[in-house]
Enzyme design. Structure first.
Site, PDB file in Angstrom:
ATOM      1  N   ILE A  65      11.493   3.746  32.814  1.00  0.00           N
ATOM      2  CA  ILE A  65      11.545   4.372  34.150  1.00  0.00           C
ATOM      3  C   ILE A  65      10.873   3.368  35.084  1.00  0.00           C
ATOM      4  O   ILE A  65       9.707   3.022  34.898  1.00  0.00           O
ATOM      5  CB  ILE A  65      10.899   5.772  34.178  1.00  0.00           C
ATOM      6  CG1 ILE A  65      10.829   6.335  35.605  1.00  0.00           C
ATOM      7  CG2 ILE A  65       9.524   5.799  33.563  1.00  0.00           C
ATOM      8  CD1 ILE A  65      10.591   7.832  35.643  1.00  0.00           C
ATOM      9  N   GLU A 116       6.469   6.225  25.066  1.00  0.00           N
ATOM     10  CA  GLU A 116       5.315   5.404  24.756  1.00  0.00           C
ATOM     11  C   GLU A 116       4.953   4.597  25.985  1.00  0.00           C
ATOM     12  O   GLU A 116       5.836   4.127  26.707  1.00  0.00           O
ATOM     13  CB  GLU A 116       5.673   4.448  23.635  1.00  0.00           C
ATOM     14  CG  GLU A 116       4.455   3.756  23.112  1.00  0.00           C
ATOM     15  CD  GLU A 116       4.853   2.514  22.389  1.00  0.00           C
ATOM     16  OE1 GLU A 116       5.297   2.620  21.255  1.00  0.00           O
ATOM     17  OE2 GLU A 116       4.722   1.449  22.997  1.00  0.00           O
ATOM     18  N   ASN A 158      -1.556   1.166  31.653  1.00  0.00           N
ATOM     19  CA  ASN A 158      -0.629   1.528  32.727  1.00  0.00           C
ATOM     20  C   ASN A 158      -1.021   2.894  33.313  1.00  0.00           C
ATOM     21  O   ASN A 158      -0.359   3.919  33.116  1.00  0.00           O
ATOM     22  CB  ASN A 158       0.807   1.558  32.186  1.00  0.00           C
ATOM     23  CG  ASN A 158       1.835   1.621  33.295  1.00  0.00           C
ATOM     24  OD1 ASN A 158       1.503   1.905  34.440  1.00  0.00           O
ATOM     25  ND2 ASN A 158       3.082   1.373  32.962  1.00  0.00           N
ATOM     26  N   TYR A 193       3.189  10.772  33.954  1.00  0.00           N
ATOM     27  CA  TYR A 193       3.594  11.587  32.802  1.00  0.00           C
ATOM     28  C   TYR A 193       2.708  12.829  32.658  1.00  0.00           C
ATOM     29  O   TYR A 193       3.198  13.920  32.384  1.00  0.00           O
ATOM     30  CB  TYR A 193       3.555  10.756  31.512  1.00  0.00           C
ATOM     31  CG  TYR A 193       4.517   9.587  31.522  1.00  0.00           C
ATOM     32  CD1 TYR A 193       5.833   9.760  31.948  1.00  0.00           C
ATOM     33  CD2 TYR A 193       4.121   8.314  31.110  1.00  0.00           C
ATOM     34  CE1 TYR A 193       6.726   8.692  31.975  1.00  0.00           C
ATOM     35  CE2 TYR A 193       5.008   7.247  31.121  1.00  0.00           C
ATOM     36  CZ  TYR A 193       6.307   7.431  31.560  1.00  0.00           C
ATOM     37  OH  TYR A 193       7.185   6.391  31.580  1.00  0.00           O
TER      38      TYR A 193
HETATM   39  C1  LIG Z   1       5.399   4.158  37.052  1.00  0.00           C
HETATM   40  C2  LIG Z   1       6.360   4.110  38.247  1.00  0.00           C
HETATM   41  C3  LIG Z   1       7.796   4.378  37.746  1.00  0.00           C
HETATM   42  C4  LIG Z   1       5.962   5.219  39.247  1.00  0.00           C
HETATM   43  O1  LIG Z   1       6.928   5.277  40.271  1.00  0.00           O
HETATM   44  P1  LIG Z   1       6.551   5.581  41.793  1.00  0.00           P
HETATM   45  O2  LIG Z   1       7.818   5.803  42.535  1.00  0.00           O
HETATM   46  O3  LIG Z   1       5.647   4.525  42.306  1.00  0.00           O
HETATM   47  O4  LIG Z   1       5.733   6.950  41.632  1.00  0.00           O
HETATM   48  P2  LIG Z   1       5.645   8.146  42.684  1.00  0.00           P
HETATM   49  O5  LIG Z   1       5.409   7.636  44.040  1.00  0.00           O
HETATM   50  O6  LIG Z   1       6.797   9.069  42.492  1.00  0.00           O
HETATM   51  O7  LIG Z   1       4.315   8.867  42.179  1.00  0.00           O
HETATM   52  C5  LIG Z   1       4.393   9.768  41.077  1.00  0.00           C
HETATM   53  C6  LIG Z   1       3.037   9.909  40.422  1.00  0.00           C
HETATM   54  O8  LIG Z   1       2.681   8.677  39.788  1.00  0.00           O
HETATM   55  C7  LIG Z   1       1.278   8.485  39.897  1.00  0.00           C
HETATM   56  N1  LIG Z   1       1.024   7.336  40.774  1.00  0.00           N
HETATM   57  C8  LIG Z   1       1.920   6.695  41.573  1.00  0.00           C
HETATM   58  N2  LIG Z   1       1.331   5.650  42.193  1.00  0.00           N
HETATM   59  C9  LIG Z   1       0.036   5.642  41.792  1.00  0.00           C
HETATM   60  C10 LIG Z   1      -1.073   4.801  42.065  1.00  0.00           C
HETATM   61  N3  LIG Z   1      -0.965   3.752  42.894  1.00  0.00           N
HETATM   62  N4  LIG Z   1      -2.245   5.069  41.431  1.00  0.00           N
HETATM   63  C11 LIG Z   1      -2.365   6.110  40.589  1.00  0.00           C
HETATM   64  N5  LIG Z   1      -1.336   6.949  40.273  1.00  0.00           N
HETATM   65  C12 LIG Z   1      -0.154   6.725  40.879  1.00  0.00           C
HETATM   66  C13 LIG Z   1       0.724   9.758  40.511  1.00  0.00           C
HETATM   67  O9  LIG Z   1       0.514  10.696  39.471  1.00  0.00           O
HETATM   68  C14 LIG Z   1       1.891  10.190  41.367  1.00  0.00           C
HETATM   69  O10 LIG Z   1       1.865  11.557  41.658  1.00  0.00           O
HETATM   70  P3  LIG Z   1       1.157  12.037  43.036  1.00  0.00           P
HETATM   71  O11 LIG Z   1       1.821  11.270  44.137  1.00  0.00           O
HETATM   72  O12 LIG Z   1       1.427  13.493  43.085  1.00  0.00           O
HETATM   73  O13 LIG Z   1      -0.281  11.682  42.893  1.00  0.00           O
HETATM   74  C15 LIG Z   1       6.286   2.746  39.015  1.00  0.00           C
HETATM   75  O14 LIG Z   1       4.946   2.454  39.305  1.00  0.00           O
HETATM   76  C16 LIG Z   1       6.867   1.566  38.243  1.00  0.00           C
HETATM   77  O15 LIG Z   1       8.058   1.283  38.335  1.00  0.00           O
HETATM   78  N6  LIG Z   1       6.009   0.868  37.455  1.00  0.00           N
HETATM   79  C17 LIG Z   1       6.450  -0.291  36.663  1.00  0.00           C
HETATM   80  C18 LIG Z   1       7.282   0.125  35.485  1.00  0.00           C
HETATM   81  C19 LIG Z   1       6.498   0.987  34.544  1.00  0.00           C
HETATM   82  O16 LIG Z   1       5.353   0.715  34.223  1.00  0.00           O
HETATM   83  N7  LIG Z   1       7.172   2.056  34.044  1.00  0.00           N
HETATM   84  C20 LIG Z   1       6.608   2.972  33.065  1.00  0.00           C
HETATM   85  C21 LIG Z   1       6.858   2.407  31.709  1.00  0.00           C
HETATM   86  S1  LIG Z   1       6.280   3.499  30.441  1.00  0.00           S
END
Ligand SMILES: CC(C)(COP(=O)(O)OP(=O)(O)OC[C@H]1O[C@@H](n2cnc3c(N)ncnc32)[C@H](O)[C@@H]1OP(=O)(O)O)[C@@H](O)C(=O)NCCC(=O)NCCS
Length: 147
Positions: A74, A108, A113, A120
């Site tokens: 994701i 996993e 991270n 999650y």
């Molecule tokens: C993990 C990832 C998919 C999250 O996507 P995103 O669009 O930035 O997330 P969202 O804006 O929808 O935020 C969803 C939740 O993620 C967490 N989150 C997002 N950004 C965060 C930050 N900077 N610090 C802490 N938690 C954070 C929070 O729980 C947030 O919920 P909230 O807004 O109600 O607090 C993105 O950071 C990413 O692509 N990371 C690199 C790839 C990766 O590591 N994927 C997971 C592999 S297992």
């Protein structure tokens, strides 16, 4: 699925071709094109793309075995993070699994991270295992959610 100007749909090869040149730069250190292509073509896998105004801003995938889905990835485009797209993708995956009457979703994630772990946990995933030193500098945490 549509929410504001976001839409989520099944990922087609055309979508992968659109992002393949910049997979690493725009999304992350990631699978190479051929691994990704074979995943898209695998009948046991389902991949989804999230688009905003026709631009691919994220994607996510699962692999399904019997009644269990494994989240294989994701990822949100770097400039579009922290705007709710990860939320929308994970919600979509969970609803998709429910619609297929699956009973469990596993994944996993690296222990360093924190952002993904927060995401999650927010959706009710519980940690059920820890693969010590699974990655070079971190553990692999196993999470599951019963649906
Ligand atoms: C993990 C990832 C998919 C999250 O996507 P995103 O669009 O930035 O997330 P969202 O804006 O929808 O935020 C969803 C939740 O993620 C967490 N989150 C997002 N950004 C965060 C930050 N900077 N610090 C802490 N938690 C954070 C929070 O729980 C947030 O919920 P909230 O807004 O109600 O607090 C993105 O950071 C990413 O692509 N990371 C690199 C790839 C990766 O590591 N994927 C997971 C592999 S297992």
């Amino acid at each position: 699925m549509e929410q504001n100007d976001l839409s989520i749909s099944i990922m087609e090869l055309e979508d992968l071709n659109q992002i393949s040149d910049n997979l690493e730069k725009n999304f992350d250190d990631f699978w190479n094109y051929n691994v990704f292509k074979s995943e898209i073509e695998n009948p046991n896998s389902k991949y989804f793309v999230c688009k905003q105004n026709n631009e691919i801003v994220g994607f996510a995938g699962i692999s399904i075995i019997l009644d269990t889905a494994d989240i294989t990835n994701i990822v949100v485009k770097k400039d579009f993070r922290n705007k709710g797209i990860g939320n929308a993708l994970l919600n979509y995956l969970i609803e998709f699994c429910k619609s297929k009457n699956l009973s469990k979703i596993n994944l996993e994630v690296s222990s360093n991270n924190d952002i993904a772990i927060n995401l999650y946990k927010k959706f009710g995933f519980k940690q059920v295992g820890n693969r010590k030193n699974y990655y070079q500098n971190s553990d692999g945490l196993l999470f599951t959610k019963t649906i």
